[in-house]
Every structure is written in structure tokens, then in C-alpha cells.
Design a protein around this motif. Sequence first.
Motif, PDB file in Angstrom:
ATOM      1  N   PHE A   1       0.812  -1.227   0.000  1.00 52.82           N
ATOM      2  CA  PHE A   1       0.000   0.000   0.000  1.00 52.82           C
ATOM      3  C   PHE A   1       0.845   1.276   0.000  1.00 52.82           C
ATOM      4  O   PHE A   1       0.492   2.267  -0.625  1.00 52.82           O
ATOM      5  N   GLY A   2       1.968   1.236   0.749  1.00 54.71           N
ATOM      6  CA  GLY A   2       2.785   2.441   0.895  1.00 54.71           C
ATOM      7  C   GLY A   2       3.737   2.691  -0.256  1.00 54.71           C
ATOM      8  O   GLY A   2       3.653   3.710  -0.945  1.00 54.71           O
ATOM      9  N   THR A   3       4.656   1.747  -0.502  1.00 52.65           N
ATOM     10  CA  THR A   3       5.680   1.940  -1.527  1.00 52.65           C
ATOM     11  C   THR A   3       5.122   1.791  -2.947  1.00 52.65           C
ATOM     12  O   THR A   3       5.358   2.630  -3.813  1.00 52.65           O
ATOM     13  N   LYS A   4       4.387   0.715  -3.175  1.00 54.26           N
ATOM     14  CA  LYS A   4       3.866   0.439  -4.521  1.00 54.26           C
ATOM     15  C   LYS A   4       2.536   1.135  -4.802  1.00 54.26           C
ATOM     16  O   LYS A   4       2.197   1.369  -5.958  1.00 54.26           O
ATOM     17  N   GLN A   5       1.782   1.401  -3.738  1.00 54.16           N
ATOM     18  CA  GLN A   5       0.456   2.044  -3.857  1.00 54.16           C
ATOM     19  C   GLN A   5      -0.451   1.292  -4.836  1.00 54.16           C
ATOM     20  O   GLN A   5      -1.105   1.860  -5.696  1.00 54.16           O
ATOM     21  N   TRP A   6      -0.464  -0.036  -4.656  1.00 47.60           N
ATOM     22  CA  TRP A   6      -1.312  -0.888  -5.472  1.00 47.60           C
ATOM     23  C   TRP A   6      -2.719  -0.965  -4.893  1.00 47.60           C
ATOM     24  O   TRP A   6      -2.955  -0.607  -3.746  1.00 47.60           O
ATOM     25  N   ASP A   7      -3.630  -1.491  -5.681  1.00 52.75           N
ATOM     26  CA  ASP A   7      -5.033  -1.594  -5.311  1.00 52.75           C
ATOM     27  C   ASP A   7      -5.225  -2.543  -4.131  1.00 52.75           C
ATOM     28  O   ASP A   7      -4.691  -3.660  -4.108  1.00 52.75           O
ATOM     29  N   GLY A   8      -6.025  -2.119  -3.156  1.00 55.57           N
ATOM     30  CA  GLY A   8      -6.267  -2.917  -1.958  1.00 55.57           C
ATOM     31  C   GLY A   8      -7.071  -4.175  -2.200  1.00 55.57           C
ATOM     32  O   GLY A   8      -6.942  -5.157  -1.477  1.00 55.57           O
ATOM     33  N   ALA A   9      -7.906  -4.183  -3.240  1.00 57.88           N
ATOM     34  CA  ALA A   9      -8.774  -5.327  -3.504  1.00 57.88           C
ATOM     35  C   ALA A   9      -7.976  -6.590  -3.815  1.00 57.88           C
ATOM     36  O   ALA A   9      -8.417  -7.704  -3.544  1.00 57.88           O
ATOM     37  N   GLN A  10      -6.772  -6.416  -4.369  1.00 56.88           N
ATOM     38  CA  GLN A  10      -5.963  -7.571  -4.747  1.00 56.88           C
ATOM     39  C   GLN A  10      -5.032  -8.052  -3.633  1.00 56.88           C
ATOM     40  O   GLN A  10      -4.419  -9.104  -3.758  1.00 56.88           O
ATOM     41  N   PHE A  11      -4.959  -7.270  -2.560  1.00 61.47           N
ATOM     42  CA  PHE A  11      -3.994  -7.616  -1.509  1.00 61.47           C
ATOM     43  C   PHE A  11      -4.323  -8.935  -0.809  1.00 61.47           C
ATOM     44  O   PHE A  11      -3.433  -9.706  -0.468  1.00 61.47           O
ATOM     45  N   GLY A  12      -5.621  -9.197  -0.583  1.00 63.99           N
ATOM     46  CA  GLY A  12      -6.015 -10.430   0.099  1.00 63.99           C
ATOM     47  C   GLY A  12      -5.488 -11.679  -0.580  1.00 63.99           C
ATOM     48  O   GLY A  12      -5.219 -12.692   0.070  1.00 63.99           O
ATOM     49  N   ALA A  13      -5.305 -11.597  -1.900  1.00 59.47           N
ATOM     50  CA  ALA A  13      -4.803 -12.750  -2.659  1.00 59.47           C
ATOM     51  C   ALA A  13      -3.393 -13.142  -2.229  1.00 59.47           C
ATOM     52  O   ALA A  13      -3.012 -14.315  -2.319  1.00 59.47           O
ATOM     53  N   ILE A  14      -2.619 -12.169  -1.741  1.00 62.80           N
ATOM     54  CA  ILE A  14      -1.244 -12.471  -1.304  1.00 62.80           C
ATOM     55  C   ILE A  14      -1.262 -13.463  -0.153  1.00 62.80           C
ATOM     56  O   ILE A  14      -0.456 -14.390  -0.091  1.00 62.80           O
ATOM     57  N   PHE A  15      -2.203 -13.302   0.775  1.00 61.76           N
ATOM     58  CA  PHE A  15      -2.276 -14.225   1.909  1.00 61.76           C
ATOM     59  C   PHE A  15      -2.847 -15.583   1.506  1.00 61.76           C
ATOM     60  O   PHE A  15      -2.593 -16.584   2.167  1.00 61.76           O
ATOM     61  N   SER A  16      -3.598 -15.619   0.422  1.00 60.70           N
ATOM     62  CA  SER A  16      -4.133 -16.904  -0.035  1.00 60.70           C
ATOM     63  C   SER A  16      -3.048 -17.768  -0.668  1.00 60.70           C
ATOM     64  O   SER A  16      -3.214 -18.979  -0.791  1.00 60.70           O
ATOM     65  N   THR A  17      -1.901 -17.160  -1.061  1.00 60.35           N
ATOM     66  CA  THR A  17      -0.822 -17.958  -1.665  1.00 60.35           C
ATOM     67  C   THR A  17      -0.305 -19.010  -0.698  1.00 60.35           C
ATOM     68  O   THR A  17       0.034 -20.118  -1.106  1.00 60.35           O
ATOM     69  N   MET A  18      -0.265 -18.679   0.593  1.00 59.60           N
ATOM     70  CA  MET A  18       0.187 -19.638   1.600  1.00 59.60           C
ATOM     71  C   MET A  18      -0.767 -20.817   1.668  1.00 59.60           C
ATOM     72  O   MET A  18      -0.358 -21.965   1.800  1.00 59.60           O
ATOM     73  N   GLY A  19      -2.055 -20.503   1.591  1.00 58.23           N
ATOM     74  CA  GLY A  19      -3.067 -21.553   1.632  1.00 58.23           C
ATOM     75  C   GLY A  19      -3.035 -22.430   0.402  1.00 58.23           C
ATOM     76  O   GLY A  19      -3.081 -23.659   0.500  1.00 58.23           O
ATOM     77  N   ILE A  20      -2.942 -21.797  -0.777  1.00 57.72           N
ATOM     78  CA  ILE A  20      -2.911 -22.556  -2.027  1.00 57.72           C
ATOM     79  C   ILE A  20      -1.713 -23.504  -2.036  1.00 57.72           C
ATOM     80  O   ILE A  20      -1.831 -24.686  -2.357  1.00 57.72           O
ATOM     81  N   ALA A  21      -0.535 -22.988  -1.666  1.00 61.73           N
ATOM     82  CA  ALA A  21       0.679 -23.812  -1.641  1.00 61.73           C
ATOM     83  C   ALA A  21       0.560 -24.944  -0.623  1.00 61.73           C
ATOM     84  O   ALA A  21       1.028 -26.067  -0.860  1.00 61.73           O
ATOM     85  N   SER A  22      -0.088 -24.671   0.504  1.00 61.67           N
ATOM     86  CA  SER A  22      -0.189 -25.663   1.578  1.00 61.67           C
ATOM     87  C   SER A  22      -1.203 -26.760   1.292  1.00 61.67           C
ATOM     88  O   SER A  22      -1.215 -27.778   1.978  1.00 61.67           O
ATOM     89  N   ILE A  23      -2.065 -26.549   0.305  1.00 63.07           N
ATOM     90  CA  ILE A  23      -3.050 -27.584  -0.025  1.00 63.07           C
ATOM     91  C   ILE A  23      -2.359 -28.825  -0.606  1.00 63.07           C
ATOM     92  O   ILE A  23      -2.744 -29.947  -0.314  1.00 63.07           O
ATOM     93  N   PHE A  24      -1.309 -28.610  -1.389  1.00 62.42           N
ATOM     94  CA  PHE A  24      -0.691 -29.767  -2.043  1.00 62.42           C
ATOM     95  C   PHE A  24       0.792 -29.974  -1.740  1.00 62.42           C
ATOM     96  O   PHE A  24       1.258 -31.118  -1.668  1.00 62.42           O
ATOM     97  N   MET A  25       1.555 -28.897  -1.485  1.00 64.90           N
ATOM     98  CA  MET A  25       3.004 -29.058  -1.365  1.00 64.90           C
ATOM     99  C   MET A  25       3.475 -29.819  -0.119  1.00 64.90           C
ATOM    100  O   MET A  25       4.343 -30.685  -0.221  1.00 64.90           O
ATOM    101  N   PRO A  26       2.943 -29.524   1.099  1.00 64.64           N
ATOM    102  CA  PRO A  26       3.407 -30.294   2.258  1.00 64.64           C
ATOM    103  C   PRO A  26       3.149 -31.791   2.111  1.00 64.64           C
ATOM    104  O   PRO A  26       3.982 -32.619   2.488  1.00 64.64           O
ATOM    105  N   THR A  27       1.995 -32.150   1.537  1.00 61.26           N
ATOM    106  CA  THR A  27       1.667 -33.563   1.359  1.00 61.26           C
ATOM    107  C   THR A  27       2.593 -34.203   0.339  1.00 61.26           C
ATOM    108  O   THR A  27       3.147 -35.286   0.577  1.00 61.26           O
ATOM    109  N   ILE A  28       2.797 -33.548  -0.808  1.00 62.72           N
ATOM    110  CA  ILE A  28       3.682 -34.089  -1.849  1.00 62.72           C
ATOM    111  C   ILE A  28       5.103 -34.233  -1.315  1.00 62.72           C
ATOM    112  O   ILE A  28       5.746 -35.277  -1.486  1.00 62.72           O
ATOM    113  N   CYS A  29       5.607 -33.190  -0.643  1.00 58.65           N
ATOM    114  CA  CYS A  29       6.983 -33.238  -0.118  1.00 58.65           C
ATOM    115  C   CYS A  29       7.110 -34.259   1.009  1.00 58.65           C
ATOM    116  O   CYS A  29       8.156 -34.888   1.164  1.00 58.65           O
ATOM    117  N   GLY A  30       6.041 -34.419   1.784  1.00 59.95           N
ATOM    118  CA  GLY A  30       6.041 -35.440   2.830  1.00 59.95           C
ATOM    119  C   GLY A  30       6.158 -36.831   2.240  1.00 59.95           C
ATOM    120  O   GLY A  30       6.908 -37.683   2.730  1.00 59.95           O
TER     121      GLY A  30
END
Length: 417
Positions: free
Chosen positions: A30-59
Motif C-alpha cells: 500500500f505504501g511503496t507500490k500504492q497498489w489496489d487494496g482489492a488484490q492484496f487479500g490474494a497475497i495471503f491466499s498464496t500460503m493456503g494454495i501452496a499448503s493444499i498440495f506441497m506439504p503432502t507431496i513433499c512429505g
Amino acid sequence: MNVKFRLTIMSFLQFFVWGAWLITVANYWFGTKQWDGAQFGAIFSTMGIASIFMPTICGIVADRWINAEKLYGLLHILGGLTLFYVPQITNPSDFFWVILVAMIFYMPTIALSNSVAYNALKTSNLDVVKDFPPIRVWGTVGFIVAMWITNLTGNKASENQFYIAAVAAIGLGIYSFTLPKCEPKGKTTDNKSFIDLLGLSSFKLFADYKLALFFIFSMFLGAALQLTNAYGDVFLDDFKHLPEYADSIVVKYSTIIMSISQISETLFILAIPFFLKRFGIKQVMLFSMIAWVLRFGLFAYGNPGDGLWMIILSCIVYGMAFDFFNISGSLFVETSTDSTIRSSAQGLFMMMTNGFGAVLGSVTSGYIIDKYFTSAEGKDWHNIWLTFAIYALIIAVAFAVLFKHKHNPKDVESFSH
């Protein structure tokens, strides 16, 4: 070098990598890049998306083909190289995809670090319940140190936070190759079914009623954790719009105030062996859920003035809310599953909490907040946190009624052997 000390270094750096940017990325966005706030929530979903399959596959890979510590090291090096690239990005869409790649490499390392630590402690004939929490506590210390370094060096809105994380990740990756060997336990193929050969046996755990129920509640609590990560710092910072609180320490040092949550974690991690032996796994997990109710409820009524104590207390109970389920849950999975699927089972636990749970929390909360609690004047934080508190209370009551587990001190002792 002492095995516990070596694992402590691993734990410290594991969460240092995350803490360097996770809490402060909003300031960069928000401060340095001054990007749109509506898309910010997607950044936190990346952890969830990755965790759906990667921990199981790597395990599965760690259980069948590659030493867990080597796979762990390789993932951190690749994740570090990805973080080095983040500052070069010039638009929010590309930022999402690069952070997703970084999370694909990072998220499975949390479960793998547990497998490496448990294996090293057992191989050295040490007590896992007694010796693991004091090692894991240094992970939280690493997270706090990274937050403070990023904040106090003036980099909480700069690209340097990603460079700090990248250097730590690559350093940890190289160091990982010196850790005690954690060899695959599922190598033999005699009399193995096709599912066993593919390493998918851990999914059979869902056929066990108690374990299936545990994984479902893990998902719902994983959602609660995302609510805190995504909205905690923004909530405190929003008090700047109220004249009476604009110059308060809560607004000026919101990230430092939020770090009380992680400091509290260090204390509650050390208390886990006592609580597990005294109350048992079900009660400890129930304490966690009640703590989530308090976490959100105190935020609902707190403010930087006469309600400052509520904000501080909310940060303190977060330690119990987070640790008592995540650490105890990991130990529960360890003792409830066969050693040949240990890494896969830990990966499943991660998939439910940080995967499906994170996506559920990010997507649902974003929709609910935008639709019901956002107006031209801003966000209605009181009712947002109150809604989250009711959500946590429903989970706690359901868990108390549905999850049947009788405390047996011998079960806790079995963690050690």
C-alpha cells in the motif's frame, strides 16, 4: 555440535525467513507500490494454495525417496532465490504469482522441519515432549527478531525486507545439509499395494474417525489464524483515522504491538509439556479454541486509550491460541500414525491448517468484511472481530462435544519413544 543446538539454529532461521516480510508486506504493497487494496487479500491466499498440495507431496517424497533434511535444504535455497526476485516486480498480478512460487517452496518446509527434529531427537534417545518445545520456541524468537530488524531498520515498507528473508533462506538451505540424516522409512516395496507405492497411504488416515475429525477442526482453526495474520496490523493502524488515537503508541508502533503475540508464543510453547501431561491432548486443544474466542473478543472491545489493556491481553492469549493447537496437534499426529508415513501425515496436518484453512479464512473473511462491514467511513472493526469471536466459539463447542478422546498419561509418554 550438540544435536539440540543444531536443531535450534534450524528452528530460528525457519521462522526468521517468514517474519522478515509476512507482517510488513502490507506496508510495501500500500505504501511503496500504492497498489489496489482489492488484490492484496490474494497475497495471503498464496500460503493456503501452496499448503493444499506441497506439504503432502513433499512429505510423500521424504517418506519414500529423499532424505527429509536434503529436501528441506533444497526447498529453502529455491525459495530464497525466488524472494530475491520479488523487488523486481512492477505490477500486482506478477507479484501474486512470484509470491505463490516462493510459498510453494516455503510452506512444506514447516512440516519437514518437524519431521527432521522429531527424528533427530528420537535417534539421540531424547524426550520429544520435553525437548522439542524449547527448540521450537526459537522459531518464534526468529520470527520476532526478523520483524524487529525489518521494522527498526526502516525497511518495513521497502524491498529490503525480501532481501533479508532471501539471504536467511539460502543460508538455512545450505546449513540444512549438515543436519542429522532423516532417511526415508518407506523404501521397501515387498507386498506393497499401488497406493502404498505412490506414498498415498497417509490419506487413509481420514478413514479413522478421530483423526478425520482432528483434521477437519485443524482446517477451521487454520482459518482463524489467517484472520489474525491478514487483519491484525491493519486493524491497529486504522486507529490513526480517529483524532484521539492518531498519535498513540498503538498507531506508531503497530508492528511492535503485534509482536507481543509472538513473544507470548515463546512462553506458551515452553508450557506445553506441563499442560499435555496434566490435561491431555483434547483439553489442550480446547484451551486453544477458547483462547481464539478471547483473541477476537478482546480486539472487538479494545482501543489505544482506556481499552489498551484489551489489545495487549489479546496479543498475550494469542500465544495459547496458536501454540496449543499447532504444536500439540503436530505431536498428536506424530504419535497417532505409523513411522513409515510420518512426514506424509505431518504434511496432511499442514495441508488442512495452512492449506484449506488458510484459503477458507482468506476468501470467506474478505467477502464477509467487504459485503457486511465496509462502508465509506471505513471498516466496522468492532463487529468484524465480534463475528470472528462467535465463529471461534461455535468451533470450540462443537469440538468439545464431537471429539472423543480420553486422557491417558501413557499416550503423552509415547511421544518420547
